[in-house]
Design an enzyme around this catalytic site. Structure first.
Site, PDB file in Angstrom:
ATOM      1  N   TRP A   5      40.815  43.025  33.326  1.00  0.00           N
ATOM      2  CA  TRP A   5      42.206  42.825  33.529  1.00  0.00           C
ATOM      3  C   TRP A   5      42.883  42.805  32.125  1.00  0.00           C
ATOM      4  O   TRP A   5      42.587  41.985  31.241  1.00  0.00           O
ATOM      5  CB  TRP A   5      42.556  41.464  34.251  1.00  0.00           C
ATOM      6  CG  TRP A   5      43.975  41.244  34.437  1.00  0.00           C
ATOM      7  CD1 TRP A   5      44.838  42.116  35.016  1.00  0.00           C
ATOM      8  CD2 TRP A   5      44.822  40.084  34.096  1.00  0.00           C
ATOM      9  NE1 TRP A   5      46.024  41.429  35.150  1.00  0.00           N
ATOM     10  CE2 TRP A   5      46.129  40.313  34.402  1.00  0.00           C
ATOM     11  CE3 TRP A   5      44.441  38.843  33.475  1.00  0.00           C
ATOM     12  CZ2 TRP A   5      47.089  39.261  34.352  1.00  0.00           C
ATOM     13  CZ3 TRP A   5      45.473  37.820  33.485  1.00  0.00           C
ATOM     14  CH2 TRP A   5      46.781  38.138  33.594  1.00  0.00           C
ATOM     15  N   ASP A  37      37.336  32.708  34.920  1.00  0.00           N
ATOM     16  CA  ASP A  37      38.654  33.166  35.504  1.00  0.00           C
ATOM     17  C   ASP A  37      38.550  33.464  37.290  1.00  0.00           C
ATOM     18  O   ASP A  37      37.581  34.160  37.523  1.00  0.00           O
ATOM     19  CB  ASP A  37      39.257  34.287  34.744  1.00  0.00           C
ATOM     20  CG  ASP A  37      40.707  34.602  35.236  1.00  0.00           C
ATOM     21  OD1 ASP A  37      41.500  35.503  34.695  1.00  0.00           O
ATOM     22  OD2 ASP A  37      41.180  34.270  36.440  1.00  0.00           O
ATOM     23  N   LYS A  49      46.607  34.709  44.932  1.00  0.00           N
ATOM     24  CA  LYS A  49      46.070  35.709  45.918  1.00  0.00           C
ATOM     25  C   LYS A  49      45.603  34.752  47.201  1.00  0.00           C
ATOM     26  O   LYS A  49      46.011  35.174  48.407  1.00  0.00           O
ATOM     27  CB  LYS A  49      45.017  36.632  45.512  1.00  0.00           C
ATOM     28  CG  LYS A  49      45.253  37.681  44.730  1.00  0.00           C
ATOM     29  CD  LYS A  49      45.532  37.378  43.186  1.00  0.00           C
ATOM     30  CE  LYS A  49      45.740  38.657  42.428  1.00  0.00           C
ATOM     31  NZ  LYS A  49      46.354  38.248  41.019  1.00  0.00           N
TER      32      LYS A  49
END
Lengths: 435, 556
Positions: free
Chosen positions: B282, B363, B399
């Site tokens: 990311w 993460d 999410k």
């Protein structure tokens, strides 16, 4: 037999499950022990300590005048009805999608309009949504650290404690200017002017837009004239922190007078704006940071840099609080309702302020408490010494900060008399001014 | 709710899908770095704050990129930049000390200094002249036109930051008038009608908060304790001893957690320990950690020639890293590749990390959302904890709870005992306080309400699984549709990959063609958001992909 079989199956299955699931129990963390062994304890937070002590205190007559949030007549937190109405509307009108990096544009527009006024040239003001006032100060400080020629920022003495921490973390050199004269319990204008003159040219000067925290002492119009003269001569940059617009006097337009005067007169400025107090949105973390620019093109450039500061910190701001403010300020009825609710908070505080002074006189205090009546905003800077404050806490279970600041919001019919008596007891025969 | 056009602002800040443009920035002035080793026991004085690197491209970052181009081609940032902003100049090559950990690339003793000095005043030369040249009483303004320190002059040297690449794509999508336009750039879940989706349990929780007149008081600096406790149980499992061994704070979703973790590591592990991120990752990871003052390096991760994990390369690079480095790992559903190690591979990775005394920084942005099973999606970091590897965990509820814009997450650090925990908590509070004082409460109240109510919790797990199932189905359907469209490529990686994204293997030219000819909007690294696919647009997208990839290769 069947039930035995299924029981067995269950047992076997659960064995399998526990062996394949990697349970991280206490013993698993043994080796982790060494890694963080040397992390020292951080400095304790003074205010937190007091709030903690209040919670743990079992005395029936305990009073919390440390709290920086509004309390109603019953000492309860108060969610504004217009805020609740907005939330009900939002249940069907809002989704949870990410805001842009710069926040909710419609909210920022309403917010800046609220601050700068109906005629302000918003198209050349670079504004981003922030995590309330703290976030705004941080983003502003980071911006100055990267793009402003001076690394000096001067904050008033005294000021909200976190100002020092925030700007230091930004890499700025934090100095102070004299602000409050403890020998008169009034603004130290001469000291302020002198310190502003002595600061290097082009320093950033942090100013509380209204209702200075913790002193409640604001410059008058004439005093502002003198301040601005020096600021202009020294080419200082003004950074306003506006946390009490509408909440200070009850009149949102009046509370914005100083910052609007500065903006209209063409001074370069930054504005940190918080909706924590005036909308009662404390924990929703709702605010803005804005920089007045020369034109739209410059504003676009600054926006691009402000976004670069936000992105690696938290990507985009939380939307609930900003949606509330936007919903309220976009609806005429709700807006009117909101203004009344905010004024009612300011009124109650103003009333309590006067009644405290009255009560102090009634219990026989011979001190001049007029500074309390003249101060503005949520707090009264009483002039009590740290020792007096300690006594108030230890003997009377009244919890306040050791600089003598009390939160008027924490006063009500039930505790006013008690507090007045206690203050009188600790201050009788002693001085509430210092040199 | 409106169609996907409503939410085009969102792609600009998708938390896990953005690869921003680094390349357009010229190298700027010295960054002041504070070289630190962890403080010794008993030290009470906090080290002075680390000055973070300039957000603008520093010479050192350029050095990083050059030394880490293993495959010799441009990396993702370059591709995005070139595709959309061909006129922005590339990074200036700056002579630096390559790859040498001990010698700083720039002079760290020089104080930070903006390059943008204010202009000297052309018309005045002394203070006296200045004061007489100032305001006349008739003007509203206190300044005259010659003042550079007015609003006119003061910001005139601030350079424009390069635009956000994803924002460019989002804006292009919005402006596009093609009736069949498709947005598969979006990093947020969409239902089968292409609409944003608020989980029913989330709405129920919100109703409940209103009914109960939930107050809006400040949370403590470390956040809502009940929420954090629930979040920790959700992540680490029922048997984890949170009270004594996990220092955890509420954070501003995953970004905020990475930032807090990075700040903590830079201050208490030392900024001389680099952090290694997977290549690719990311895009914001790199920005975040650089801003914290950490050296950011990459480890090999994805093998473009096979569209699969480059496991050998990954192990080699982790081994090559000096002892005590920080290894960033995606807990599951790697973004952008969707390619995760198997459990066996995880065991090897963790074992290697342990032998190198590295710190594992996980993460976790897709727990429950990746496979549909939240226990399964947590296995990687739970295994690391069970093997005594010190870990940090950045946890996001954006999410899996669909709480994107509410910014809900946690940062946790597993530690040896409760004293360490208390110390770590106090240091984390010191980091948080001058950033934003305390976190926003609405999102955490929602998560807490759901996880503490058994019935709501059950419902929630089903809703989350449904999202994961729809995405899995779309993967299968896309693969089938591509075959039906006549593609002879091996698209099995699409169904093997996991999470919201598919890393198709299409190159930049193919992606450009998809956009220009078919109005299908995606990032130029060939990553598509499965969430943006639905029964209505699937065939169209499959046909388009077949068209642009026919006769070409989808491996590098």
């Amino acid at each position: 037999m069947k039930s035995h079989q299924s029981a067995l199956t269950i047992i076997l299955l659960s064995c399998v499950l526990t062996t394949t699931a990697f349970s991280a129990t206490a013993s698993s963390t043994e080796a982790s022990t060494n890694v963080w062994r040397d992390v020292p304890p951080g400095p304790p937070d003074a205010i937190l300590g007091i709030a903690q002590a209040f919670r743990e205190c079992t005395a029936e007559n305990k009073v919390n005048v440390c709290v920086g949030a509004y309390r109603d007549e019953k000492g309860q937190p108060w969610v504004l009805p217009s805020v609740r109405s907005a939330e009900e509307i939002m249940l069907s009108s809002e989704n949870k999608e990410y805001l842009p990096i710069e926040g909710d544009a419609a909210f920022v527009n309403k917010a800046l309009r609220f601050a700068y006024g109906a005629n302000a040239p918003l198209d050349r003001i670079a504004g981003v949504q922030t995590l309330s006032g703290t976030g705004a100060c941080r983003i502003g400080g980071e911006f100055l650290s990267q793009f402003y020629s001076s690394k000096n920022i001067l904050v008033p003495d005294p000021t909200w404690g976190n100002h020092h921490k925030i700007f230091k973390e930004c890499g700025l050199t934090v100095g102070t200017y004299r602000y409050y004269d403890r020998s008169t319990n009034r603004l130290d204008l001469q000291g302020m002017l002198e310190d502003l003159r002595n600061a290097p040219d082009g320093s950033t000067i942090l100013l509380h837009a209204c209702a200075h925290n913790p002193t409640g002492c604001d410059p008058t119009d004439e005093q502002w004239d003198q301040l601005l003269d020096v600021i202009r001569q020294k080419q200082h940059l003004i950074f306003f922190d506006s946390a009490y617009q509408g909440f200070a006097s009850g009149d949102a337009e009046a509370d914005a007078k100083a910052l609007r005067r500065v903006m209209d007169a063409g001074y370069p400025m930054l504005l940190a704006q918080s909706f924590a107090k005036n909308f009662g949105l404390y924990g929703e973390r709702c605010g803005t940071l804005s920089v007045v620019c020369h034109d739209v093109a410059q504003k676009d450039i600054l926006m691009s840099q402000l976004k670069c500061i936000v992105r690696p910190m938290y990507s985009s701001p939380p939307k609930h609080g900003s949606s509330i403010v936007r919903t309220v300020l976009s609806d005429e009825k709700l807006t009117q309702q909101y203004y009344q609710e905010c004024a009612s908070m300011a009124d109650r505080i103003q009333t309590m302020r006067q009644r405290l002074v009255q009560a102090l006189q009634n219990v026989g205090s011979s001190h001049d408490w007029s500074h309390i009546s003249e101060q503005i905003g949520m707090f009264a800077f009483t002039g009590m010494s740290a020792e007096m404050c300690d006594t108030l806490t230890d003997q009377y279970n009244i919890f306040l900060t050791r600089d003598g600041r009390i939160s008027i919001a924490g006063l009500n019919d039930d505790n006013l008399g008690y507090v007045a008596k206690a203050i009188h007891s600790v201050t009788d025969g002693k001085s509430i001014t210092s040199n | 709710m409106a169609t996907t056009t409503e939410n085009l602002s969102s792609p600009s800040i998708e938390n896990n899908s953005d690869e921003e443009d680094e390349g357009g920035r010229a190298a700027f002035a010295a960054q002041k770095k504070h070289k630190m080793s962890p403080p010794s026991v008993g030290t009470v004085d906090r080290p002075s704050s680390i000055r973070r690197s300039s957000l603008l491209l520093s010479p050192e970052w350029d050095m990083e990129r050059k030394s880490l181009r293993h495959l010799g081609d441009l990396d993702d940032d370059d591709q995005i930049r070139i595709a959309y902003f061909p006129n922005i100049p590339t990074i200036q090559d700056v002579a630096t000390n390559e790859g040498d950990d001990d010698k700083p690339a720039v002079d760290v003793s020089a104080p930070r200094r903006s390059l943008f000095k204010t202009k000297t005043h052309a018309t005045v030369s002394s203070d006296e002249e200045w004061s007489t040249a100032s305001v006349t009483s008739d003007s509203l303004s206190d300044f005259d036109d010659n003042d550079d320190h007015t609003v006119t002059g003061i910001w005139q040297n601030v350079p424009e930051a390069p635009p956000d690449a994803i924002l460019g794509i989002a804006a292009a999508y919005k402006a596009c008038e093609h009736p069949q336009k498709v947005n598969i750039c979006v990093g947020a879940y969409r239902d089968d009608n292409g609409n944003p989706y608020v989980l029913p349990t989330v709405r129920k929780a919100e109703y409940r908060l209103l009914e109960q007149n939930e107050v809006k008081e400040y949370l403590p600096i470390e956040g809502d304790r009940d929420f954090v406790y629930c979040a920790m149980k959700f992540a680490y499992g029922r048997e984890m001893d949170i009270e004594n061994h996990v220092a955890a704070v509420q954070s501003l979703s995953g970004t905020g957690a990475c930032m807090l973790g990075g700040q903590f590591l830079a201050q208490f592990w030392g900024s001389d320990h680099p952090i290694y991120v997977p290549n690719p990752t990311w895009g914001n990871h790199i920005k975040i950690f650089k801003q914290c003052g950490l050296k950011v390096r990459k480890y090999r991760y994805y093998d473009r020639s096979k569209n699969a994990l480059d496991f050998e390369g990954m192990l080699k690079d982790i081994k090559r890293a000096k002892d005590g480095s920080i290894i960033l790992l995606h807990a599951c559903a790697h973004n952008p590749t969707g390619c995760d190690p198997t459990m066996e591979q995880w065991k090897e990775i963790v074992s290697l990390i342990s032998s190198k005394s590295h710190i594992a920084f996980f993460d976790s942005a897709y727990q429950g959302f990746a496979t549909g099973n939240s226990e399964k999606d947590a296995q990687a970091f739970r295994y690391a904890v069970s093997q005594h590897v010190p870990i940090l965990l950045a946890q996001s509820f954006a999410k899996n709870f669909g709480l994107y814009g509410e910014r809900v997450g946690t940062l946790s650090i597993v530690c040896g005992d409760v004293v360490q925990k208390e110390h770590i908590m106090s240091e984390l509070r010191s980091i948080i306080r001058p950033l934003y004082s305390s976190p926003p409460r609405h999102g955490s109240s929602i998560v807490k309400t759901i996880l503490m109510d058994p019935a709501l919790k059950e419902e929630y797990y089903q809703e989350c699984a449904k999202m994961a199932i729809r995405i899995k189905k779309m993967r299968k359907k896309l693969e089938e549709a591509l075959q039906v469209a006549g593609s002879i490529h091996d698209w099995s990686h699409i169904t093997k990959q996991i999470g919201m994204f598919a890393y198709t293997g299409m190159d930049e030219a193919m992606c450009k063609q998809l956009t220009e000819e078919f109005s299908i909007f995606l990032t130029t690294n060939g990553r598509i958001s499965m969430a943006g696919l639905n029964n209505t647009n699937l065939t169209y997208v499959a046909n388009a992909i077949q068209t642009v990839t026919a006769g070409k290769t989808i491996t590098a």
